[in-house]
Design an enzyme around this catalytic site. Structure first.
Site, short mmCIF file in Angstrom:
data_model
loop_
_atom_site.label_atom_id
_atom_site.label_comp_id
_atom_site.label_asym_id
_atom_site.label_seq_id
_atom_site.Cartn_x
_atom_site.Cartn_y
_atom_site.Cartn_z
N ARG A 262 30.68 -25.16 -5.94
CA ARG A 262 29.46 -24.38 -6.10
C ARG A 262 29.73 -22.94 -5.70
NH1 ARG A 262 24.86 -28.56 -3.66
NH2 ARG A 262 25.24 -30.21 -5.19
N ARG A 277 28.78 -24.67 4.59
CA ARG A 277 28.46 -24.26 3.22
C ARG A 277 29.73 -23.68 2.59
NH1 ARG A 277 23.47 -23.61 1.11
NH2 ARG A 277 22.55 -23.61 3.19
N GLU A 349 20.52 -30.62 6.50
CA GLU A 349 20.60 -31.52 5.35
C GLU A 349 22.01 -32.08 5.17
OE1 GLU A 349 20.83 -31.39 0.54
OE2 GLU A 349 19.85 -29.71 1.53
N SER A 352 20.48 -35.56 -0.22
CA SER A 352 19.25 -35.33 -0.98
C SER A 352 19.19 -36.38 -2.07
CB SER A 352 19.25 -33.92 -1.58
OG SER A 352 18.00 -33.60 -2.13
N ARG A 391 29.94 -32.28 5.63
CA ARG A 391 28.82 -32.19 6.58
C ARG A 391 28.80 -33.40 7.51
NH1 ARG A 391 23.66 -28.89 4.15
NH2 ARG A 391 24.87 -27.11 3.42
#
Length: 430
Positions: A262, A277, A349, A352, A391
């Protein structure tokens, strides 16, 4: 993609649902383009009928020797042919305009989704586990003594730039063990089919799951046109693209451990330290393809699959329902799972899980036949992280850290580490 027939039938409801997502009323524009497209198609059919009738009369006039009528009819046929070509072009242009507009509109939220503008309006559903009481000030993952040397951001920056990391030694092995543990749990206990899928895909695959055209800047494209996947949701969901599946075989459930990429175009300045991130990361993704009537129950099932990963690793978490303003583009309902990170004293988070209804299925023409001989209908698609490996590594390290700078590792990982149970303050498995 949205059903144009539903917009025609209930334009006010369509606009009201978009308004819940902060999108301006659009039904009138959609219907104006649709009306122009349908009018062109209707006129083309009329012109085609007139052309066919005149064509039949041309031969009759020729046979009678009526040269004037023959020439008149031949000119009429040519005129109708030209007009038909023009109308076909108008219809194609309007169809493309309609498709382009619909492709930029987000999915409509379910009635049960809480209203809200952003993450502040999300609704907590439940919590599991209690954050550990430390008798020292807990550090962030990259500050832990036994981890810092082998979580190398400087070397990664030399190789690739910012938002990359090189893992070595024990921390690299724990990262690998986490991915294997998650995949085994989903396959052996949750009944998902493991898949090894490509990380390079065509435009059509990215369009089908909603990454294109709206979010092209968030992804990476190669010089020869392939896209690097942001998640294996793209590949796994597109297994159904263009297919008519056997309804008796649904649901189908997949999981895949892949690299993900990403650009993080919209996150400048956020989480710039550590590996929370990154441009390149790994994830174990879950995808389900179901009958429409089963998708909400499947959504709850997939949420539990992700939660059980964290419970097995003894990581405190909370599950929240995203509000309309915080949901992803293709979702009609989303649960986020946030893991406790003591180094940040915050829940962040880690998964999801979304149901997309038939939104993606319409974009990729993925259908099923409810029973033999029945008319095909669109499937429902769901996706969820099960979970983000990097994560999860952060959470394991921060929650298990010791005052000496080592890490006590969850029992669920011990067998993946040759019986080792901790990382020492010197960075070795022991």
């Amino acid at each position: 993609m949205h059903d144009i027939r539903a917009i025609r039938e209930t334009p006010e409801a369509f606009d009201a649902a978009l308004a819940r997502r902060g999108v301006a009323p659009t039904a009138a524009t959609v219907l104006e383009i649709d009306a122009a497209r349908r009018a062109a198609i209707g006129q083309a059919e009329t012109e085609k009928a007139a052309q066919n009738a005149a064509s039949k009369q041309v031969g009759a006039a020729k046979a009678k020797g009526d040269e004037a009528e023959f020439e008149r009819l031949r000119a009429l046929v040519a005129e109708k042919k030209a007009e038909l070509a023009r109308l076909d072009e108008v219809a194609r242009a309007k169809d493309a305009e309609l498709t382009a507009l619909l492709a930029t509109l987000p999915n409509l939220p379910l009635a049960t989704v809480p209203d809200g503008a952003d993450e502040a309006d999300n609704v907590e559903l439940h919590r599991w586990g209690s954050p550990r009481d430390f008798d020292f000030a807990p550090k962030e993952h990259f500050e832990i003594a036994g981890i810092a040397r082998d979580m190398d951001f400087a070397l990664a920056a030399k190789l690739s730039g910012s938002r990359f990391v090189v893992l070595r030694g024990a921390v690299a092995r724990v990262h690998r063990a986490l991915a294997q543990f998650m995949t085994d749990l989903h396959v052996d206990h949750h009944g998902l089919t493991e898949v090894n899928s490509p990380v390079l895909v065509r435009d059509e695959a990215m369009f089908g799951t909603g990454q294109l055209p709206k979010f092209a800047e968030d992804s990476y494209q190669t010089t020869n046109g392939w896209w690097l996947i942001p998640t294996s949701e793209v590949t796994l969901t597109n297994f159904a693209a263009g297919e008519v599946l056997d309804g008796a075989a649904l649901p189908v459930r997949f999981c895949a451990h892949t690299l993900c990429f990403r650009s993080e175009a919209g996150s400048a300045g956020r989480d710039t330290t550590g590996m929370l991130r990154q441009h390149q990361f790994e994830k174990v993704e879950m995808v389900s393809i179901t009958r429409p009537e089963d998708s909400l129950a499947e959504h709850d099932r997939m949420t539990r699959c992700a939660e059980e990963v964290l419970e097995a690793l003894e990581l405190p978490y909370r599950t929240i329902a995203l509000c309309t303003g915080d949901m992803g583009f293709g979702a009609q309902k989303t649960h986020d799972i946030e893991v406790w990170l003591p180094g940040q004293t915050a829940y962040r988070e880690i998964s999801s899980v979304s149901t997309c209804g038939d939104f993606q299925a319409r974009r990729m023409n993925a259908r099923f036949r409810p029973e033999p001989g029945a008319k095909p209908d669109f499937v429902h698609t769901l996706n969820g992280s099960g979970v983000a490996v990097g994560r999860c590594l952060i959470a394991v390290l921060e929650n298990g850290q010791t005052a000496e700078g080592g890490v006590e590792l969850p029992a669920a990982l011990h067998r993946y580490l040759g019986g080792k149970t901790r990382i020492t303050s010197e960075g070795a498995l022991a």
